[in-house]
Design an enzyme around this catalytic site. Structure first.
Site, short mmCIF file in Angstrom:
data_model
loop_
_atom_site.label_atom_id
_atom_site.label_comp_id
_atom_site.label_asym_id
_atom_site.label_seq_id
_atom_site.Cartn_x
_atom_site.Cartn_y
_atom_site.Cartn_z
N PHE A 4 -61.68 -28.48 -24.98
CA PHE A 4 -61.46 -27.30 -25.08
C PHE A 4 -60.24 -26.72 -24.44
CE2 PHE A 4 -65.41 -28.01 -26.91
CZ PHE A 4 -65.62 -27.78 -28.51
N GLY A 5 -59.27 -25.72 -24.74
CA GLY A 5 -58.26 -25.20 -23.71
C GLY A 5 -58.72 -24.12 -23.32
N MET B 199 -58.42 -34.38 -15.40
CA MET B 199 -59.37 -33.20 -15.72
C MET B 199 -59.98 -32.58 -14.75
SD MET B 199 -58.81 -33.92 -19.02
CE MET B 199 -59.42 -32.17 -19.53
N ASP C 24 -55.02 -31.42 -15.58
CA ASP C 24 -54.90 -30.84 -16.89
C ASP C 24 -56.13 -30.74 -16.64
OD1 ASP C 24 -54.68 -30.64 -19.61
OD2 ASP C 24 -55.46 -32.53 -20.43
N GLY C 25 -56.07 -29.08 -17.08
CA GLY C 25 -57.17 -27.99 -17.80
C GLY C 25 -57.62 -26.44 -16.69
#
Ligand code: DX5
Ligand code: ZN
Length: 219
Positions: free
Chosen positions: A145-146, A139, A177-178
């Protein structure tokens, strides 16, 4: 340079026209990333098997799914997702007291299996599982949340995982991711990421194919 895979996250797509949105990146992306949130593991609720399975059944869409379970019960709800050998289900290490059992339960679906952790979780906990996993999802933000900013501490985690994977000789992929965009993607790939998951940097842009190309050029 090694091949980098791309997984646009539909979290930033327009859900009222989801099929058309995903068709725009079909053939350009390596996975379609599906963020499943239950309002317990993360403070947000998104979609579940109903929407994911509808997408999976669309005949004009060929891209495999990467289903990111941000839920407290992956062993209960993971099997409700329709998946094939090309698809990937990712669960979070924090929600299970027996990750090997969770991996086996998801693997019984006939899909690939990945694990993820929140930014504060002990990364070494998952090292002994690496030979049983197709992917580790790092992460770049607190899940939920995006559109959040990338936390650079994730780069250390990616680099440590890359060293451990190379040491153990497994072929586990590292996804990040993120917070992925043109300014952050280069550092993530340099640290050892193989797969870039991006929501707002793809579906937040009017031309999704150009958005993917722009990310590729920024590596
Ligand atoms: C966040 C999700 C991400 C999200 C990324 O909890 O797991 O997949 O869609 O969004 P961006 O790319 O906008 O940071
Ligand atoms: Zn995700």
């Amino acid at each position: 340079m090694k091949e980098v895979s791309f997984a646009p996250s539909i979290l930033s797509a327009d859900f009222s026209r989801l099929k058309e949105e995903v068709e725009e990146v079909d053939g350009e992306a390596d996975y379609i990333h599906v963020d499943v949130m239950d309002g317990h593991f993360v403070p947000n609720i998104t979609i579940g098997p109903l929407v994911s399975n509808s997408l999976k059944r669309v005949e004009s869409i060929d891209t495999p799914l990467s289903i990111h379970l941000m839920i407290t019960d992956p062993e209960e709800y993971g099997p409700e997702f329709e998946v094939g050998p090309e698809d990937l289900i990712i669960f979070h290490s924090e929600v299970t007291d027996d990750p090997e059992r969770t991996i086996a339960t998801l693997r019984d679906q006939g899909c690939q299996v990945g694990i993820s952790q929140k930014p504060a979780s002990d990364r070494e906990e998952i090292f002994p599982l690496l030979d049983k996993l197709d992917e580790v999802l790092v992460m770049g933000v607190e899940p939920g949340f995006g559109g959040q900013d990338f936390t650079p501490e994730a780069l250390d985690r990616i680099a440590a995982l890359r060293r451990e994977i190379d040491k153990r000789g497994t072929d586990t992929a590292i996804a990040v991711d993120g917070g992925m965009n043109e300014s952050t993607i280069g550092d993530a790939v340099a640290a050892g990421a193989d797969t870039i998951i991006a929501g707002s940097a793809v579906f937040g842009k009017p031309d999704r194919v150009e958005a993917l190309e722009s990310l590729r050029r920024s590596i």
